[in-house]
Design an enzyme around this catalytic site. Structure first.
Site, PDB file in Angstrom:
ATOM      1  N   PHE A 125       7.679 -12.344   0.275  1.00 56.14           N
ATOM      2  CA  PHE A 125       7.849 -11.184  -0.585  1.00 56.14           C
ATOM      3  C   PHE A 125       9.331 -11.088  -0.950  1.00 56.14           C
ATOM      4  O   PHE A 125      10.196 -11.137  -0.072  1.00 56.14           O
ATOM      5  CB  PHE A 125       7.380  -9.915   0.121  1.00 56.14           C
ATOM      6  CG  PHE A 125       7.352  -8.724  -0.786  1.00 56.14           C
ATOM      7  CD1 PHE A 125       6.511  -8.697  -1.888  1.00 56.14           C
ATOM      8  CD2 PHE A 125       8.171  -7.638  -0.564  1.00 56.14           C
ATOM      9  CE1 PHE A 125       6.482  -7.611  -2.749  1.00 56.14           C
ATOM     10  CE2 PHE A 125       8.151  -6.538  -1.410  1.00 56.14           C
ATOM     11  CZ  PHE A 125       7.307  -6.524  -2.510  1.00 56.14           C
ATOM     12  N   TYR A 221       1.578   1.244   4.951  1.00 54.36           N
ATOM     13  CA  TYR A 221       0.844   1.849   3.840  1.00 54.36           C
ATOM     14  C   TYR A 221      -0.205   0.944   3.195  1.00 54.36           C
ATOM     15  O   TYR A 221      -0.865   1.364   2.260  1.00 54.36           O
ATOM     16  CB  TYR A 221       1.793   2.384   2.763  1.00 54.36           C
ATOM     17  CG  TYR A 221       2.838   1.415   2.229  1.00 54.36           C
ATOM     18  CD1 TYR A 221       2.506   0.479   1.275  1.00 54.36           C
ATOM     19  CD2 TYR A 221       4.138   1.466   2.680  1.00 54.36           C
ATOM     20  CE1 TYR A 221       3.457  -0.392   0.777  1.00 54.36           C
ATOM     21  CE2 TYR A 221       5.105   0.607   2.192  1.00 54.36           C
ATOM     22  CZ  TYR A 221       4.771  -0.320   1.239  1.00 54.36           C
ATOM     23  OH  TYR A 221       5.718  -1.178   0.763  1.00 54.36           O
ATOM     24  N   LYS A 222      -0.339  -0.282   3.687  1.00 52.67           N
ATOM     25  CA  LYS A 222      -1.356  -1.162   3.110  1.00 52.67           C
ATOM     26  C   LYS A 222      -2.645  -1.051   3.952  1.00 52.67           C
ATOM     27  O   LYS A 222      -3.370  -0.067   3.842  1.00 52.67           O
ATOM     28  CB  LYS A 222      -0.823  -2.582   3.050  1.00 52.67           C
ATOM     29  CG  LYS A 222       0.375  -2.747   2.104  1.00 52.67           C
ATOM     30  CD  LYS A 222       0.895  -4.171   2.120  1.00 52.67           C
ATOM     31  CE  LYS A 222       2.164  -4.319   1.298  1.00 52.67           C
ATOM     32  NZ  LYS A 222       1.907  -4.228  -0.152  1.00 52.67           N
ATOM     33  N   ARG A 370      -5.064  -9.772  -8.607  1.00 52.05           N
ATOM     34  CA  ARG A 370      -5.114  -9.760  -7.147  1.00 52.05           C
ATOM     35  C   ARG A 370      -6.088  -8.688  -6.684  1.00 52.05           C
ATOM     36  O   ARG A 370      -6.096  -7.570  -7.209  1.00 52.05           O
ATOM     37  CB  ARG A 370      -3.690  -9.455  -6.674  1.00 52.05           C
ATOM     38  CG  ARG A 370      -3.438  -9.554  -5.225  1.00 52.05           C
ATOM     39  CD  ARG A 370      -1.954  -9.345  -4.954  1.00 52.05           C
ATOM     40  NE  ARG A 370      -1.621  -7.931  -4.912  1.00 52.05           N
ATOM     41  CZ  ARG A 370      -0.656  -7.397  -4.156  1.00 52.05           C
ATOM     42  NH1 ARG A 370       0.096  -8.175  -3.389  1.00 52.05           N
ATOM     43  NH2 ARG A 370      -0.417  -6.114  -4.162  1.00 52.05           N
TER      44      ARG A 370
END
Lengths: 411, 411
Positions: A125, A221-222, A370
């Site tokens: 990332f 938060y995912k 995605r």
């Protein structure tokens, strides 16, 4: 390819099907973006409202003791630890993933003086790479960030390696590194390994202890559903904790924060990675969100994740292959996280059109659409329906409209 | 000293009296600790609940655009900026005070290569000193933190000075530095100045622009009432913004966060001080809390603050002087923030006993009892009553009980 009735039958037989009702899922929406922002666990609203009204509102400053605010980073850390194979006292909930990465990267470099290379890959990332670039600049040079292709990482592990810094699951393609093997090989070179688990924690079983992981970070938060910008977490191997020198040395990481000494003296253990005052309301939201994991067998979670992905791949390829969609994720489930991505021309517009039809995934440059497959609240029928709607978007060229081509600030 | 009826008359005549009803203040409590954690503004609960249910719950990932989550750090920054004399685009709400201090301290050192000294004082909040020590260690030496007594700061400004780093108001005594003068003198030496406004923002008018401040940081949970661990803020002088090199370089501070480039390229302006993903729920709570400042004349706020403090000092000295309490704050209001502190033997136990009687202040080692005077929701009668209850605690030795002497984790 299967029929919708077959997909429904799979849902009926799903041992995790009871978890779906724990989440708020908007009407007429198939949410395949829980790998970007997890949905709201239904009970979080009440818990947070109570914390605001009772804990903050009534206890005021006393809440730090009476409601355990001070201990939240450790308490949440241990709860997250259970999902990632980390022992109690090795995980702390704190700050953001990027800030936590600064902490462990500077700590790791401090443990490997004289070694010059941070190795990462082009599938990491970007924020992780930016963090490394910032840390290197702040050090005034002497260390180099080497970025190779994901498949070249193993061959690039050299004797000058200080730190191997990777994200386990590629945010675009879902390709998954062999963490245990790479850690062992990096350590054999005398290096330390840092793993970003943003797309791993809550996505499938992780075994930080078993992989002898040196450091890890990840977000809340995912797949952990802690809310937008929820606190992140940081892991440090037990035997390294008291050896590291914190660079972000705030008072909450002091051995005696309320002695107010003028000199910094790091706390023992993982607490030394605390920096400033933790965001209590966000911590409480994440704490509450973690309740959905009670009783979840992560092996079952992974099994369902793989089957959802296999179904989605076969349905999308069967229905949309003619429109130029090509699988960007590994076909072999063992090399995949819990998402599926496709290369798609005009992918941005396609995704916007798909969202307009109620199927929420996201787009990642240059051409990736995605889809996160989150087994706690996504079922086989969802995936089947999503593929059929995507087929319609492609077949009827629903994406080919100006309003779908205008980029939003956040994609 | 005055009578209670006189105090009540002062409250009746108070132009800010209407603001008190905006806050949740527990029954039978006089809350003189808003300089540690501000109380809950009444409307925040509903706003936050709405944000959870509607923004997170229904908009999900789309909230970043549709609800402006992405812009919150800038939007809140500008709102805070109005309270501290900062122009739009110069303040960002982000992270914690300690993390923001890391950002500006490394940035400032980067602008003054070759200069060796960070000057601070022993009245600074220790976390700020710890941050400086961590930054220096991470740099591998070459810079020194010099800590002098508060009154020696001006004389210690030397030609080797890189950064003057001070907290405007001493967290223990409430003593206030002459910010404008010290900035000018530090700048005359070629140095940069960083100010911690944790006990300034929302406590009295601050004029960052007028003082030609280089950098500032501060917290959102004291006088800004943003909730426990609320987001902090950071200020950078406009002409410095594009010159600084961020060391905590996360993706949100990138010039194009969603291009996902492999190389970090800082955003223009204050945005380059963003690091990781902001904690949206905490940001929304702070945003909502800032509504209480609508229409507040900060000159009136300061006037009331001074009069509250003068009253409290005269009442406490008149009633409790015989019990050994001595004023620790400057007697001259011009040299004081918005708190009053006293030296007090057995101060920890005295404060615990006082809290048991419904007057909440706090204790700071070694012997300070501390009272925040926050004009939006504290009145003259509160202060009068608090002094009388303190008198009773001292006269009847209510503090001399074992349960008041046992230290809590957070004091």
């Amino acid at each position: 390819m299967i029929t919708r009735a077959q997909a429904e039958a799979l849902d009926l037989a799903d041992p995790l099907k009871g978890k779906r009702q724990l989440f708020v899922l908007p009407e007429n929406t198939i949410y395949l973006d829980g790998n970007s922002l997890g949905p709201l666990p239904r009970h979080v609203a009440e818990r947070l409202a109570g914390a605001v009204a009772e804990e903050w509102g009534q206890s005021l400053i006393r809440g730090w003791n009476t409601h355990g605010w001070f201990d939240l980073p450790r308490v949440l850390g241990d709860r997250i630890g259970k999902l990632i194979g980390a022992k109690p006292g090795t995980v702390l909930a704190a700050d953001s993933t990027s800030i936590n990465l600064v902490k462990v990267l500077t700590a790791a470099l401090g443990l490997r003086p004289g070694r010059r290379v941070i190795l990462s890959d082009s599938g990491n990332f970007p924020s992780d790479l930016y963090v490394a670039q910032g840390v290197i600049k702040a050090l005034g040079g002497g260390v180099e960030l080497r970025i190779v292709a994901p498949e070249e990482v193993e061959a690039a592990l050299g004797d000058d390696l200080a730190v191997l810094m990777l994200t386990e699951v590629d945010y675009r393609t879902g390709r998954r590194h062999d963490m245990k093997t790479l850690i062992a090989k990096a350590q054999a070179k005398g290096a330390l390994a840092i793993w970003d688990l943003c797309h791993s924690a809550g996505a499938f079983p992780v075994d930080l202890s078993g992989a002898n992981t040196d450091f890890a970070v990840g977000c809340g938060y995912k797949y952990l559903n802690g809310g937008p910008g929820a606190p992140a977490f940081v892991y440090v191997r037990p035997d390294l904790q008291d050896k590291i020198v914190p660079s972000l040395s705030g008072w909450m990481g002091h051995a005696a924060p309320f002695a107010f000494d003028l000199d910094y003296r790091p706390a023992q253990g993982i607490d030394r990675l605390r920096a400033g005052t933790p965001g209590v309301l966000s911590m409480i939201a994440l704490d509450s969100a973690l309740d959905v994991w009670d009783g979840v067998d992560l092996t079952l979670l992974r099994d369902k994740s793989v089957r959802l992905a296999d179904l989605f791949i076969s349905e999308v390829e069967g229905r949309c292959g003619a429109y130029g969609l090509r699988l960007a994720s590994p076909r072999d489930a063992a090399q995949r996280g819990s998402q599926v991505s496709f290369h798609c021309d005009d992918g941005y517009a396609v995704m916007q059109a798909l969202i307009a039809q109620g199927v929420i995934g996201d787009f990642r440059a240059p051409d990736i659409i995605r889809f996160g497959l989150t087994p706690l609240y996504i079922g086989f029928t969802d995936v089947w329906d999503a593929a059929r709607i995507l087929e319609r978007v492609m077949a009827e060229r629903l994406w080919d409209q100006p309003q779908f081509k205008k980029r939003a600030a956040v994609t």
